[in-house]
Design an enzyme around this catalytic site. Sequence first.
Site, PDB file in Angstrom:
ATOM      1  N   GLY A   2       9.362  35.463  26.670  1.00 22.37           N
ATOM      2  CA  GLY A   2       9.821  36.660  27.364  1.00 22.37           C
ATOM      3  C   GLY A   2      11.105  37.227  26.789  1.00 22.37           C
ATOM      4  O   GLY A   2      11.509  36.884  25.682  1.00 22.37           O
ATOM      5  N   ASN A   3      11.746  38.130  27.563  1.00 23.50           N
ATOM      6  CA  ASN A   3      12.909  38.883  27.101  1.00 23.50           C
ATOM      7  C   ASN A   3      12.554  39.554  25.767  1.00 23.50           C
ATOM      8  O   ASN A   3      13.205  39.357  24.749  1.00 23.50           O
ATOM      9  CB  ASN A   3      14.136  37.980  26.965  1.00 23.50           C
ATOM     10  CG  ASN A   3      15.399  38.814  26.793  1.00 23.50           C
ATOM     11  OD1 ASN A   3      16.077  38.710  25.789  1.00 23.50           O
ATOM     12  ND2 ASN A   3      15.688  39.663  27.744  1.00 23.50           N
ATOM     13  N   LYS A  24      10.946  34.728  11.985  1.00 17.90           N
ATOM     14  CA  LYS A  24      12.348  34.318  12.155  1.00 17.90           C
ATOM     15  C   LYS A  24      12.413  32.821  12.396  1.00 17.90           C
ATOM     16  O   LYS A  24      13.279  32.147  11.880  1.00 17.90           O
ATOM     17  CB  LYS A  24      13.024  35.059  13.319  1.00 17.90           C
ATOM     18  CG  LYS A  24      14.491  34.658  13.458  1.00 17.90           C
ATOM     19  CD  LYS A  24      15.169  35.362  14.594  1.00 17.90           C
ATOM     20  CE  LYS A  24      14.759  34.840  15.931  1.00 17.90           C
ATOM     21  NZ  LYS A  24      15.226  33.443  16.223  1.00 17.90           N
ATOM     22  N   ASP A  25      11.446  32.318  13.162  1.00 17.98           N
ATOM     23  CA  ASP A  25      11.343  30.866  13.396  1.00 17.98           C
ATOM     24  C   ASP A  25      10.433  30.287  12.309  1.00 17.98           C
ATOM     25  O   ASP A  25       9.292  29.891  12.581  1.00 17.98           O
ATOM     26  CB  ASP A  25      10.781  30.598  14.788  1.00 17.98           C
ATOM     27  CG  ASP A  25      11.696  31.137  15.875  1.00 17.98           C
ATOM     28  OD1 ASP A  25      12.670  30.469  16.225  1.00 17.98           O
ATOM     29  OD2 ASP A  25      11.456  32.273  16.338  1.00 17.98           O
ATOM     30  N   ARG A  41      18.470  35.467  22.004  1.00 11.67           N
ATOM     31  CA  ARG A  41      19.779  34.813  22.142  1.00 11.67           C
ATOM     32  C   ARG A  41      20.934  35.672  21.624  1.00 11.67           C
ATOM     33  O   ARG A  41      22.096  35.333  21.859  1.00 11.67           O
ATOM     34  CB  ARG A  41      19.773  33.458  21.428  1.00 11.67           C
ATOM     35  CG  ARG A  41      18.867  32.442  22.119  1.00 11.67           C
ATOM     36  CD  ARG A  41      19.007  31.051  21.552  1.00 11.67           C
ATOM     37  NE  ARG A  41      18.397  30.054  22.407  1.00 11.67           N
ATOM     38  CZ  ARG A  41      17.178  29.512  22.220  1.00 11.67           C
ATOM     39  NH1 ARG A  41      16.444  29.883  21.183  1.00 11.67           N
ATOM     40  NH2 ARG A  41      16.706  28.613  23.053  1.00 11.67           N
ATOM     41  N   GLY A  92      10.710  42.507  17.748  1.00 10.47           N
ATOM     42  CA  GLY A  92       9.988  41.476  16.984  1.00 10.47           C
ATOM     43  C   GLY A  92       8.719  41.062  17.715  1.00 10.47           C
ATOM     44  O   GLY A  92       7.632  41.005  17.120  1.00 10.47           O
ATOM     45  N   HIS A  93       8.847  40.788  19.030  1.00  9.91           N
ATOM     46  CA  HIS A  93       7.654  40.421  19.809  1.00  9.91           C
ATOM     47  C   HIS A  93       6.651  41.579  19.834  1.00  9.91           C
ATOM     48  O   HIS A  93       5.452  41.383  19.692  1.00  9.91           O
ATOM     49  CB  HIS A  93       8.032  40.127  21.266  1.00  9.91           C
ATOM     50  CG  HIS A  93       8.990  38.986  21.447  1.00  9.91           C
ATOM     51  ND1 HIS A  93      10.290  39.153  21.857  1.00  9.91           N
ATOM     52  CD2 HIS A  93       8.827  37.646  21.286  1.00  9.91           C
ATOM     53  CE1 HIS A  93      10.880  37.983  21.959  1.00  9.91           C
ATOM     54  NE2 HIS A  93      10.034  37.049  21.611  1.00  9.91           N
ATOM     55  N   GLN A 127       9.092  26.827  12.812  1.00  7.12           N
ATOM     56  CA  GLN A 127       8.127  26.790  13.915  1.00  7.12           C
ATOM     57  C   GLN A 127       6.739  27.220  13.420  1.00  7.12           C
ATOM     58  O   GLN A 127       5.722  26.617  13.780  1.00  7.12           O
ATOM     59  CB  GLN A 127       8.590  27.704  15.049  1.00  7.12           C
ATOM     60  CG  GLN A 127       7.578  27.855  16.168  1.00  7.12           C
ATOM     61  CD  GLN A 127       8.133  28.583  17.378  1.00  7.12           C
ATOM     62  OE1 GLN A 127       8.799  27.978  18.203  1.00  7.12           O
ATOM     63  NE2 GLN A 127       7.866  29.866  17.494  1.00  7.12           N
TER      64      GLN A 127
HETATM   65  O1  PAF Z   1       8.924  31.156  19.772  1.00  5.66           O
HETATM   66  C1  PAF Z   1       8.871  31.037  21.017  1.00  5.66           C
HETATM   67  O2  PAF Z   1       9.156  31.954  21.759  1.00  5.66           O
HETATM   68  C2  PAF Z   1       8.440  29.712  21.613  1.00  5.66           C
HETATM   69  O3  PAF Z   1       8.897  28.642  20.853  1.00  5.66           O
HETATM   70  C3  PAF Z   1       6.913  29.609  21.839  1.00  5.66           C
HETATM   71  C4  PAF Z   1       6.137  29.660  20.536  1.00  5.66           C
HETATM   72  C5  PAF Z   1       6.451  30.736  22.742  1.00  5.66           C
HETATM   73  C6  PAF Z   1       6.584  28.282  22.529  1.00  5.66           C
HETATM   74  O4  PAF Z   1       7.247  28.157  23.742  1.00  5.66           O
END
Ligand code: PAF
Length: 290
Positions: free
Chosen positions: A31-32, A151-152, A189, A36-37, A155
């Site tokens: 959320g928030n 960015k991650d 953040r 990018g999202h 991940q």
């Molecule tokens: O990147 C994120 O926002 C989180 O790490 C994710 C992939 C939604 C998992 O909680």
Amino acid sequence: MQTSTDIGELRGILDRFRRQGATIGFVPTMGNLHAGHISLIEQSVKQCDFTVASIFVNPLQFAAGEDFDTYPRTLADDQIKLAEAGCDLLFTPTAEQLYPRGLEAHTKVIVPEVTRHHCGAHRAGHFDGVSTVVSILLNIVQPTVAFFGEKDFQQVAVIRKLVADLLLPVKIVSGATMREADGLAMSSRNQYLSAEHRPMAAGLYQTLQHIAGRISAGEKNFLQLQTEGLAELAQKGFRTEYLNIVRADTLEVASERDGDIVVLVAARLGQTRLIDNIRITRSHDKPFQG
Ligand code: PAF
């Protein structure tokens, strides 16, 4: 756009679309939402027949003392942004639904190797929490394609390995990092930054660009580049957790022979932890002379 908090209801809706042969795109988030999202949602809308987003601030990926309690929660705004971007369905589960027996008792998904360094070495249990919740969410939604932001960078690598190792039938697509006008990578953040630190934060990406420019120009001494980069960040007021020049596929230390390199950084300004990266692809026109 419909919002569902119920796993059974969500599965029912998605099963109906799947039976009609529709492809399902999935964008998991905490959320928030920022640009990018939204760019990931837009990619999904373009590539898939039906787009699902999830918003869940996952307690399992925050260590004690991290910002789980203060992480910005802005559901009403997020719903408007998602609807405007063409998202079809929003899933907002609770921790009780995803971890019914509590965090301790829940089965964990642990991805080895690619989690060893970088953020994995600095945030105990973080990637176990990410891998576990992403596995649960992928099992609930069963998307054709799932989208994650670059960015991650680590991940994305962890999720690609998770999906490959567990033979999950989903395609992982990564989306380019979106940046503010001064180059700061967009992140939920960033709002933790004080008025004093916000303009300074742009210096992180400038240092990455500087290092990338040197590598592209043929600099071979990566250790020296790292040392100089750390000094540059310290001089700009950052407390750097790591600044690593690595292979983009394994995230292990890069050598001068590697053609696909990424520079990964995590650094703090005050209490705010920022991460960013820059990728450099080089073709070796001249044969290596070592
Ligand atoms: O990147 C994120 O926002 C989180 O790490 C994710 C992939 C939604 C998992 O909680």
